[in-house]
Motif scaffolding. Structure first.
Motif, short mmCIF file in Angstrom:
data_model
loop_
_atom_site.label_atom_id
_atom_site.label_comp_id
_atom_site.label_asym_id
_atom_site.label_seq_id
_atom_site.Cartn_x
_atom_site.Cartn_y
_atom_site.Cartn_z
N VAL A 386 0.71 -1.16 0.03
CA VAL A 386 0.10 0.31 0.10
C VAL A 386 0.86 1.04 0.01
O VAL A 386 1.89 1.21 0.55
CB VAL A 386 -0.77 -0.05 1.23
CG1 VAL A 386 -2.03 -1.11 1.20
CG2 VAL A 386 -0.11 -0.20 2.56
N THR A 387 0.42 2.36 -0.68
CA THR A 387 1.51 3.35 -0.73
C THR A 387 0.85 4.45 -0.20
O THR A 387 -0.22 4.69 0.03
CB THR A 387 1.83 3.77 -2.44
OG1 THR A 387 0.24 3.97 -3.06
CG2 THR A 387 1.95 2.43 -3.10
N LYS A 388 1.71 5.60 -0.04
CA LYS A 388 1.51 6.84 0.65
C LYS A 388 0.35 7.57 -0.38
O LYS A 388 -0.26 8.48 0.22
CB LYS A 388 2.66 7.56 0.99
CG LYS A 388 2.23 8.92 1.87
CD LYS A 388 3.78 9.49 2.29
CE LYS A 388 3.44 10.71 3.25
NZ LYS A 388 4.84 11.53 3.71
N ASP A 389 0.53 7.38 -1.66
CA ASP A 389 -0.36 8.14 -2.39
C ASP A 389 -1.78 7.10 -2.65
O ASP A 389 -2.33 7.35 -3.53
CB ASP A 389 0.29 8.33 -3.67
CG ASP A 389 0.49 7.33 -4.53
OD1 ASP A 389 0.47 5.95 -4.06
OD2 ASP A 389 1.12 7.59 -5.77
N ALA A 423 -1.76 -0.50 -17.06
CA ALA A 423 -0.78 -1.49 -16.88
C ALA A 423 0.56 -0.56 -16.43
O ALA A 423 1.44 -1.12 -15.71
CB ALA A 423 -0.65 -1.81 -18.27
N GLY A 424 0.56 0.56 -16.67
CA GLY A 424 1.79 1.27 -16.17
C GLY A 424 1.82 1.59 -14.58
O GLY A 424 2.70 1.56 -13.97
N GLU A 425 0.49 1.72 -13.95
CA GLU A 425 0.50 1.73 -12.52
C GLU A 425 0.82 0.53 -12.16
O GLU A 425 1.32 0.51 -11.17
CB GLU A 425 -1.03 2.32 -12.25
CG GLU A 425 -1.34 2.77 -10.98
CD GLU A 425 -0.32 3.89 -10.69
OE1 GLU A 425 0.60 3.67 -9.40
OE2 GLU A 425 -0.27 5.01 -11.15
N ARG A 426 0.43 -0.55 -12.76
CA ARG A 426 0.65 -1.79 -12.30
C ARG A 426 2.29 -2.08 -12.41
O ARG A 426 2.73 -2.64 -11.23
CB ARG A 426 -0.02 -3.10 -12.84
CG ARG A 426 0.22 -4.44 -12.31
CD ARG A 426 -0.70 -5.17 -13.27
NE ARG A 426 -0.15 -5.74 -14.56
CZ ARG A 426 -0.72 -6.32 -15.46
NH1 ARG A 426 -1.64 -6.87 -15.30
NH2 ARG A 426 -0.26 -6.36 -16.56
N ARG A 427 2.98 -1.76 -13.43
CA ARG A 427 4.16 -1.79 -13.33
C ARG A 427 4.83 -1.00 -12.27
O ARG A 427 6.26 -1.66 -11.56
CB ARG A 427 4.79 -1.35 -14.71
CG ARG A 427 4.77 -2.53 -15.60
CD ARG A 427 5.38 -2.35 -16.74
NE ARG A 427 4.96 -0.88 -17.75
CZ ARG A 427 4.12 -0.73 -18.52
NH1 ARG A 427 3.37 -1.88 -18.94
NH2 ARG A 427 3.65 0.42 -19.02
N ARG A 428 4.50 0.17 -12.07
CA ARG A 428 5.11 1.01 -10.95
C ARG A 428 4.86 0.49 -9.54
O ARG A 428 5.89 0.25 -8.90
CB ARG A 428 4.46 2.34 -10.76
CG ARG A 428 4.97 3.24 -9.71
CD ARG A 428 4.22 4.52 -9.68
NE ARG A 428 2.83 4.42 -9.00
CZ ARG A 428 2.65 4.73 -7.72
NH1 ARG A 428 3.50 5.02 -6.87
NH2 ARG A 428 1.38 4.72 -7.34
N LEU A 429 3.78 -0.15 -9.27
CA LEU A 429 3.55 -0.80 -7.84
C LEU A 429 4.20 -2.39 -7.99
O LEU A 429 4.78 -2.82 -6.74
CB LEU A 429 1.87 -0.95 -7.81
CG LEU A 429 1.46 0.15 -7.71
CD1 LEU A 429 -0.18 0.29 -7.72
CD2 LEU A 429 1.65 0.85 -6.46
#
Length: 449
Positions: A386-389, A423-429
């Motif tokens: 889980v992220t701060k954002d 897909a981009g957000e998934r790669r970041r996480l």
């Protein structure tokens, strides 16, 4: 240099949403609200492993479950594993533990009961005073034990568990205050109050039970309109909220005792829970899932007032503080750097200085290392962040499972894990999750993305 005391107060299965300060319309928690209004409320706090035993092992050791010897349910905390009690004891503190332990690896069978199992002194985590029990799901029939040798004892608490364990802690505080005032002992202390409620069975003293009618409760929007799910959720939540209000009442008693004994200005209070409870959300019950109702927990630091310039008397922060962070944070509140063997982050700067002490992680690591096999549990291992954002990403071994934007979807009703648009957000996480796995030496195999 002034030396501060610290107290941990935590219940079992108390989800972070179930406080009036968190906006739950079904429950009234004035003392928790006062702590939040006079301290730091970590509104994005998580249980990095939402299951009792591995959480407690991580809590006390400041190390992740795959490192501390308690990766799953009913594992024994290795007696050679240093804990926060050892860290405080080495710094001249008295240490005391009251209540549920669940770290001695007891397995019920042959008619034996965990509630009467004796935890030997060498397996009590280094606490100088220890009055507790291994595990017990019967708050009206709670047996505690302690001492050793000729001074060993075991007895049945005379009333409801939360009330009686709070009595023990209050007695300890009065004893410490008297010793200090007489000059017999001025050592600071670290004390723990660990109670089983609001864990099932969901029942509290009558005056609290009478406040909640299952038929009038407001269920969370992610509880599906399936009759058997709604009926069970309402029935169990009525008792659950009663237990939380009883815990809140006892928190008020503790605050009064600190004021009466003159210890309030010298004592940091850290209020939290080991994990949450689904109560019908997504059609599920109990814990072990990475959904918000299971992993999101209260974490509030209050008590002794800081006096830095620009001090704000109570504020909220979205820092994703985790289970391994509470031990180093508590040491930090008392002016100590955490020992090298603790893997967590010291977040005490938010209370002492109104800002972080140093650069902090932007996410928290979630784990289910060993599934329990119990009913109402996820039956395979998973890892997540889980992220701060306010994003969440979770994988089973070899495949993505969940992806939520909690900013727009706080009830996790739109799973984006397999939506190519994200897909981009998934790669970041996915990258953040891989970093946690590498950093902590975890062996979990993530999928290719």
């Amino acid at each position: 240099m002034k030396r501060y005391n610290a107290i941990w107060i935590f219940g079992d299965q108390h989800r972070g949403q179930a406080m009036s300060t968190a906006g739950d319309p079904n429950v009234n928690t004035p003392n928790m609200d006062i702590l939040a209004a006079t301290g730091v409320n970590f509104t994005r706090a998580v249980s990095g492993t939402p299951l009792c035993c591995p959480y407690r092992g991580a809590l006390l050791s400041g190390r992740y479950p795959h490192h501390n010897g308690v990766p799953g349910h009913e594992y024994r905390l290795p007696p050679e594993r240093p804990t926060i009690a050892h860290a405080f004891g080495e710094r001249g503190y008295d240490t005391a533990y009251f209540g549920k332990w669940h770290l001695d690896g007891f397995h019920e069978g042959d008619g034996r009961r965990a509630g009467k199992h004796i935890v030997p002194p060498e397996r009590r985590g280094g606490f100088r005073r220890w009055i507790g029990y291994e595990n017990n799901n019967s708050p009206w029939d709670c047996w505690v034990h302690g001492g050793e040798g000729e001074d060993a004892f075991q007895y049945r608490l005379p009333g409801f568990e939360t009330d009686e364990l709070t009595n023990l802690l209050i007695g300890y505080l009065r004893e410490k205050a008297e010793a200090r005032s007489s000059g017999a002992d001025d050592a600071p202390f670290f004390a723990v109050l660990s109670v089983q409620p609001p864990h099932d069975p969901y029942a509290a003293p009558e005056r609290f039970m009478g406040r909640h009618n299952p038929a009038t409760l407001r269920l969370r929007p992610n509880v599906p309109a399936v009759p058997r799910v709604e009926e069970r959720a309402r029935r169990e939540l009525a008792g659950y909220y009663a237990m939380i209000e009883n815990l809140d009442w006892n928190l008020g008693r503790l605050r009064e005792a600190l004021a009466d004994t003159g210890l309030a200005d010298d004592t940091h209070l850290v209020f939290f829970s080991d994990h949450g409870d689904m109560h019908g959300s997504h059609g599920q019950f109990r814990k072990t899932t990475p959904f918000e109702e299971s992993i999101r927990v209260p974490v509030i630091i209050s008590g002794a007032q800081p006096y830095y310039e620009g001090y704000r008397n109570g504020f909220w922060t979205n820092v994703p503080i985790n289970h391994v962070d509470l031990a180093p944070t508590t040491l930090g509140l008392c002016g100590f750097e955490p020992p090298e063997w603790m893997e967590g982050t010291d977040y005490s700067g938010y209370r002492l200085e109104g800002r972080p002490k140093r650069e902090e992680p932007v996410s928290a690591f979630l784990q289910s290392v060993e599934p329990t096999g119990h009913h109402n549990s996820v039956d395979r291992a998973w890892r997540g962040v889980v992220t701060k954002d306010n994003w969440k990403y979770v994988c089973f071994e070899g495949t993505p499972w969940l992806l939520f934007n909690l900013n727009e979807d706080p009830y996790e009703q739109v799973n984006l894990a397999h939506n190519s648009l994200y897909a981009g957000e998934r790669r970041r996480l996915h990258g953040l999750l891989q970093e946690w796995i590498d950093r902590t030496g975890d062996s979990f195999a993530l999928p290719a993305v």
